[in-house]
Design an enzyme around this catalytic site. Sequence first.
Site, PDB file in Angstrom:
ATOM      1  N   ASP A 228       6.109  33.445  29.774  1.00 36.20           N
ATOM      2  CA  ASP A 228       6.630  32.696  30.917  1.00 36.20           C
ATOM      3  C   ASP A 228       7.947  31.863  30.116  1.00 36.20           C
ATOM      4  O   ASP A 228       8.338  31.993  29.103  1.00 36.20           O
ATOM      5  CB  ASP A 228       5.502  31.926  31.350  1.00 36.20           C
ATOM      6  N   HIS A 251      10.793  33.095  29.930  1.00 40.09           N
ATOM      7  CA  HIS A 251      11.790  33.056  30.847  1.00 40.09           C
ATOM      8  C   HIS A 251      12.881  32.190  30.749  1.00 40.09           C
ATOM      9  O   HIS A 251      13.498  31.513  31.677  1.00 40.09           O
ATOM     10  CB  HIS A 251      11.045  32.641  32.246  1.00 40.09           C
TER      11      HIS A 251
END
Length: 406
Positions: A228, A251
């Site tokens: 993430d 991310h």
Amino acid sequence: MLYYRNLALLSLLSLSSAAPSQVERSPDAVFKPRAVCTPTAGGSSSIDDVPAIRKAISSCGNGGTIVFPAGSTYYLNSVLDLAGCSNCDIQVEGLLMFSGSTEYWGGKTAMININKINALKLRSLTGSGVIDGNGQNAYDLFASNSDYERPTLLYITGGSNIEVSGLRQRNPPNVFNSVKGDAKDVTFTNLRMDATSRSDNPPKNTDGFDIGSSTHVTISSVSVSNDDDCVALKPGCNYVTVENVTCTGSHGISVGSLGKSSADTVQNVYAHRITMIDSTKAAGIKTYPSGNGHGLSTVKNVTFSDFNVRGCDYAFQIQSCYGESASYCASHPGNAILQDIIVKGFSGTTSGKDDWVVADLNCGARGTCDVSMSDFSVKAPSGKATVLCANTPSSLGVTCTSGASG
């Protein structure tokens, strides 16, 4: 002559009395050593070592040192609350292993709770200290039940002068580190962080850092491997520095998401000397559009500088329609205020997932898009580079192609 001798003597006495006198202090008051406590480990995963650690904090937490020796293992089967640790130094040279009980940890906010504590060091002096969230069971359960609520490994709320350094953090059930509650002067440095699943179920939502309402947070010399955001800059963060950070599989360095249900602001962020590997993006900004209960998003004075992009889908991305469909945003355009956003010194190669596209900048049609880009040399594997734009200024600094989305 007697008069002059007496006068001279009085002058000497006067000078002597004017000079500062030495204050006698007991050696203990000046050189009092810090109290040192080593918690007694139970030696079995069936024994919760948290009570022993709490006992050590009660004895040495006020200005003392708590040591977890190299080669030792402590099993933590419940929340470790560091309350009472003021001006204390927690030195983890061994292993802190949390239980993998999804029943116990379900619905818990934190595994290590640092709430309104001032002057705390949580560190490894040797680099051998490990904090293991033992998150595999949580990864597997969340794959079949997305409503399962998982705890953050290290949760800082309020307080000031907090240092987390030299440690390895691994396999949190959820986020690695969270800062909020108007915390001040928090430093993370020299950390190795990795979330790895042993099954086909990925370690979802394992943000490296969620930085919320806080002032003066520094993240430096850190490596993160996760699934993430590497660093998520959440509503209310102000004066955040992110430097010398390597992120893999993440991310990226993300501002947001902002404006989901209230007016949100992120400001004064400086991220530089970042290496981003195999990530969805290297850096980006995510804001909700107008309408549907969403609030106004404001992002001010943010610099992304000196990024080395290796196999990321995008080098830079602006999403003004986050959380809604394209058809919704056609009638409810983004209204975020992006002011003084600088993107400079980006180099490297994207993954090629979106062919030649290396950046996608979708600014809101009803917002402000004060963004500039310079020294931007990222290319697709083919050697070509396209930057998609919507509602960006003519002074952006790169050649734009229409068609931005998101």
